[in-house]
Each structure stands twice: as structure tokens, then as C-alpha cells.
Design an enzyme around this catalytic site. Sequence first.
Site, mmCIF file in Angstrom:
data_model
loop_
_atom_site.group_PDB
_atom_site.id
_atom_site.type_symbol
_atom_site.label_atom_id
_atom_site.label_comp_id
_atom_site.label_asym_id
_atom_site.label_seq_id
_atom_site.Cartn_x
_atom_site.Cartn_y
_atom_site.Cartn_z
ATOM 1 C CE1 TYR A 1 -3.106 -2.933 0.086
ATOM 2 C CE2 TYR A 1 -3.596 -2.473 2.373
ATOM 3 C CZ TYR A 1 -3.798 -3.215 1.239
ATOM 4 O OH TYR A 1 -4.705 -4.254 1.255
ATOM 5 N N PRO B 1 -15.783 -3.976 2.016
ATOM 6 C CG PRO B 1 -15.333 -3.277 4.213
ATOM 7 C CD PRO B 1 -14.668 -3.514 2.878
ATOM 8 N N GLY C 1 -23.315 -1.434 -4.017
ATOM 9 C CA GLY C 1 -23.719 -1.266 -5.413
ATOM 10 C C GLY C 1 -25.096 -0.656 -5.572
HETATM 11 N N1 LIG Z 1 -6.624 -8.540 0.467
HETATM 12 C C1 LIG Z 1 -6.850 -7.788 -0.579
HETATM 13 O O1 LIG Z 1 -6.570 -8.173 -1.717
HETATM 14 C C2 LIG Z 1 -7.446 -6.428 -0.399
HETATM 15 C C3 LIG Z 1 -7.898 -5.685 -1.494
HETATM 16 C C4 LIG Z 1 -8.466 -4.426 -1.270
HETATM 17 C C5 LIG Z 1 -8.563 -3.954 0.042
HETATM 18 N N2 LIG Z 1 -8.093 -4.678 1.095
HETATM 19 C C6 LIG Z 1 -8.207 -4.202 2.485
HETATM 20 O O2 LIG Z 1 -9.579 -4.026 2.764
HETATM 21 C C7 LIG Z 1 -9.816 -2.693 3.232
HETATM 22 C C8 LIG Z 1 -11.193 -2.254 2.790
HETATM 23 O O3 LIG Z 1 -11.319 -2.367 1.383
HETATM 24 P P1 LIG Z 1 -11.561 -1.107 0.437
HETATM 25 O O4 LIG Z 1 -10.898 0.087 1.033
HETATM 26 O O5 LIG Z 1 -11.228 -1.519 -0.921
HETATM 27 O O6 LIG Z 1 -13.143 -0.992 0.450
HETATM 28 P P2 LIG Z 1 -14.224 -0.282 1.368
HETATM 29 O O7 LIG Z 1 -13.723 -0.125 2.739
HETATM 30 O O8 LIG Z 1 -15.485 -1.049 1.156
HETATM 31 O O9 LIG Z 1 -14.422 1.113 0.639
HETATM 32 C C9 LIG Z 1 -13.492 2.123 0.620
HETATM 33 C C10 LIG Z 1 -13.950 3.188 -0.370
HETATM 34 O O10 LIG Z 1 -15.207 3.709 0.049
HETATM 35 C C11 LIG Z 1 -15.071 5.084 0.437
HETATM 36 N N3 LIG Z 1 -15.753 5.235 1.732
HETATM 37 C C12 LIG Z 1 -15.366 4.746 2.934
HETATM 38 N N4 LIG Z 1 -16.274 5.042 3.885
HETATM 39 C C13 LIG Z 1 -17.264 5.734 3.266
HETATM 40 C C14 LIG Z 1 -18.477 6.311 3.720
HETATM 41 N N5 LIG Z 1 -18.845 6.211 4.991
HETATM 42 N N6 LIG Z 1 -19.259 6.950 2.809
HETATM 43 C C15 LIG Z 1 -18.895 7.038 1.510
HETATM 44 N N7 LIG Z 1 -17.743 6.513 1.020
HETATM 45 C C16 LIG Z 1 -16.931 5.850 1.904
HETATM 46 C C17 LIG Z 1 -13.603 5.357 0.535
HETATM 47 O O11 LIG Z 1 -13.293 6.670 0.102
HETATM 48 P P3 LIG Z 1 -12.839 7.824 1.154
HETATM 49 O O12 LIG Z 1 -11.395 7.581 1.437
HETATM 50 O O13 LIG Z 1 -13.124 9.064 0.412
HETATM 51 O O14 LIG Z 1 -13.708 7.662 2.368
HETATM 52 C C18 LIG Z 1 -13.018 4.331 -0.429
HETATM 53 O O15 LIG Z 1 -13.038 4.821 -1.758
HETATM 54 C C19 LIG Z 1 -8.662 -1.880 2.631
HETATM 55 O O16 LIG Z 1 -8.443 -0.684 3.330
HETATM 56 C C20 LIG Z 1 -7.519 -2.860 2.747
HETATM 57 O O17 LIG Z 1 -6.990 -2.832 4.058
HETATM 58 C C21 LIG Z 1 -7.559 -5.911 0.873
#
Ligand SMILES: NC(=O)c1ccc[n+]([C@@H]2O[C@H](COP(=O)([O-])OP(=O)(O)OC[C@H]3O[C@@H](n4cnc5c(N)ncnc54)[C@H](OP(=O)(O)O)[C@@H]3O)[C@@H](O)[C@H]2O)c1
Length: 286
Positions: A66, A212, A216
Site C-alpha cells: 500500500y 466491505p 452497489g
Molecule cells: N486482500 C486484498 O486483496 C485487499 C484488497 C483491497 C482492500 N483490502 C483491504 O480491505 C480494506 C477495505 O477495502 P476497500 O478500502 O477496498 O473498500 P471499502 O472499505 O469497502 O471502501 C473504501 C472506499 O469507500 C469510500 N468510503 C469509505 N467510507 C465511506 C463512507 N462512509 N461513505 C462514503 N464513502 C466511503 C472510501 O473513500 P474515502 O477515502 O473518500 O472515504 C473508499 O473509496 C482496505 O483498506 C484494505 O486494508 C484488501
Amino acid sequence: MTQSLVAHSGTFDIAGLGTVRRLGFGAMRITGPGIWGWPADRDQAKAVLRRAVELGVDFIDTADSYGPDVSELLIAEALHPYPEGLKIATKAGFTRQGPNRWIAVGRPEYLRQQVELSLRKLRVERLDLLQLHRIDPTVDADAQFGELADLQREGKVGALGLSEVTVAEIEAAARHFTVATVQNRYNLTDRRSEDVLEHSERNGIGFIPWAPISAGELAAPGGPVARAADRLGATPSQVALAWLLRRSPVMLPIPGTGSVAHLEENLAAAALELDDATYAEIDAAA
Ligand SMILES: NC(=O)c1ccc[n+]([C@@H]2O[C@H](COP(=O)([O-])OP(=O)(O)OC[C@H]3O[C@@H](n4cnc5c(N)ncnc54)[C@H](OP(=O)(O)O)[C@@H]3O)[C@@H](O)[C@H]2O)c1
């Protein structure tokens, strides 16, 4: 908002690591765009991390890739010396060639190098939880698992986990070490890993759903998630997280954000209870 808020999400005992609160924080979004380089505002990124801990988060997910490096370095800058009980999960096995570009590399000597570098960046003697970010299809899987088991035996890592794996891959890894966690993409609208979740439940493995809060079209105005959110005085993101927390006791969501306001909104989902009818309605719609 107080510490006890995140405690509402309940706890889970990660094998070889100990007890964590189920709602954690994903530190992928505190880097630059495309998960590449430094964020525009480093102080804001550190404020997000500190606020997460203030609100009771004791499980933070990161990875060497990251930034690369940026997320781990910011975690150490913001939080070291780490508060008692904080657990940091990192990953190795993915390389970066630019924004949004990721290539798996699982050669044992590379995995070992990345563990050594994560120890240095996070300023710890032992990684709490190391997850193999991807199994490299060009390298013998047993060689990758074997190296992780060696690193654990040497005391460089506490617990070991996997990411984006099938049940067969979890079983293959389990011949080398105790699989403490599995991190696969999973949310209301992406249930492809249902079998992996069920395997995790049967085997006491922590299931860490990435992406999480993605709901959609279900979250669109007038859709089932938005309707439930209106009824409960919550937001669609909170409903998506509350649904995950209710879906399984081994579920450990790690919503990611670079914004303190979004962080506070997401962590408040720990206290949001979905009644049976609401849970069933959005579950069926998905
Ligand atoms: N193992 C793997 O291959 C893998 C892949 C991807 C991610 N991950 C891990 O999983 C974690 C979570 O996944 P993710 O970050 O992809 O997905 P997520 O937590 O579902 O979504 C994050 C996205 O949603 C936005 N967001 C967050 N809270 C919000 C809210 N309350 N209202 C509106 N928009 C919101 C964020 O933008 P803003 O920053 O503008 O809030 C960001 O663009 C990552 O941080 C990482 O640690 C692991």
C-alpha cells in the site's frame, strides 16, 4: 462517540494472535491515488489512524504494497509506540509497478525480505499477523507456505493468514501452518466467497471481507439498503457493515477511508442492530 462504541461489534479470537474487536480499520486508503505514493495530506491520514484507535479500533489491516511502504510508515508515525492491545495485520506477496498495478511475487526469498522490511517500517520485533497477499501462481505453493511457516517458527511473525483463496488453497496451506485469517472480497452484493466464509466458520478462521461497504445498486435511492438506512436513521454504508457483522460471528470487516468523517460514520455501524425483518429483506435483495 466513545471507545465502547466499537466494542459493540463484539470480539473474535484470532488463533495465535488473541482477541480483537470485530470491526477494524483498513489502511489502504490513506495513501495517494491508485494506492500509490503519499497522500495529499499526511497529517489527515495520521489523524484518521489516531481517531480509529481513539474510537476503540484494535485491529488495523495494512500491506507492504500500500503505497508501497506508505501505509506501514504512516501507521508507525501516527501510532508508535503502539497502545496496549493494538494488533496490526500486514501482508506480503504483491509488488507494485505504478498506480493500480499489482503483480504477485511469492518467491520465498522475496517474502522473507518483505517481512524483514515490514518489521523495520512498523518498528516491531514481530509482526502480529502476516497475510500472504496472493499465492503466486508461478511459484510452488508449498514453497510459499513453507517459508511463511519458517518465519513464524523463527518468531518473526505471530499469526499467519491468506488472501483471495479457495477452500482447497486454505486446506493446502493448513498442512504447513494454522490459518488464522482469510481475507477475500465479500460484501452484500459479492458473495462469491460464501463457501470460504462457511469453511472459516467451521474452522474458527477469522474472515476479513475486503471492499466491505460496497452495496452497489442496492444502496441506490429507493433501493433496499437505502430504505433500511432511512428507517433506522443510518447511512447505507452503516447498513452494509451492520449486515456483515450480523452475517457471521467470524466476520471481521475492515472498512477503509482517508477521511475522519467517513471513519466515524463507519465505526458507528458497530452499534447498529439490524432487526430480523430488515436483515432478511436486504439479504434476499442481494
Ligand atoms: N486482500 C486484498 O486483496 C485487499 C484488497 C483491497 C482492500 N483490502 C483491504 O480491505 C480494506 C477495505 O477495502 P476497500 O478500502 O477496498 O473498500 P471499502 O472499505 O469497502 O471502501 C473504501 C472506499 O469507500 C469510500 N468510503 C469509505 N467510507 C465511506 C463512507 N462512509 N461513505 C462514503 N464513502 C466511503 C472510501 O473513500 P474515502 O477515502 O473518500 O472515504 C473508499 O473509496 C482496505 O483498506 C484494505 O486494508 C484488501
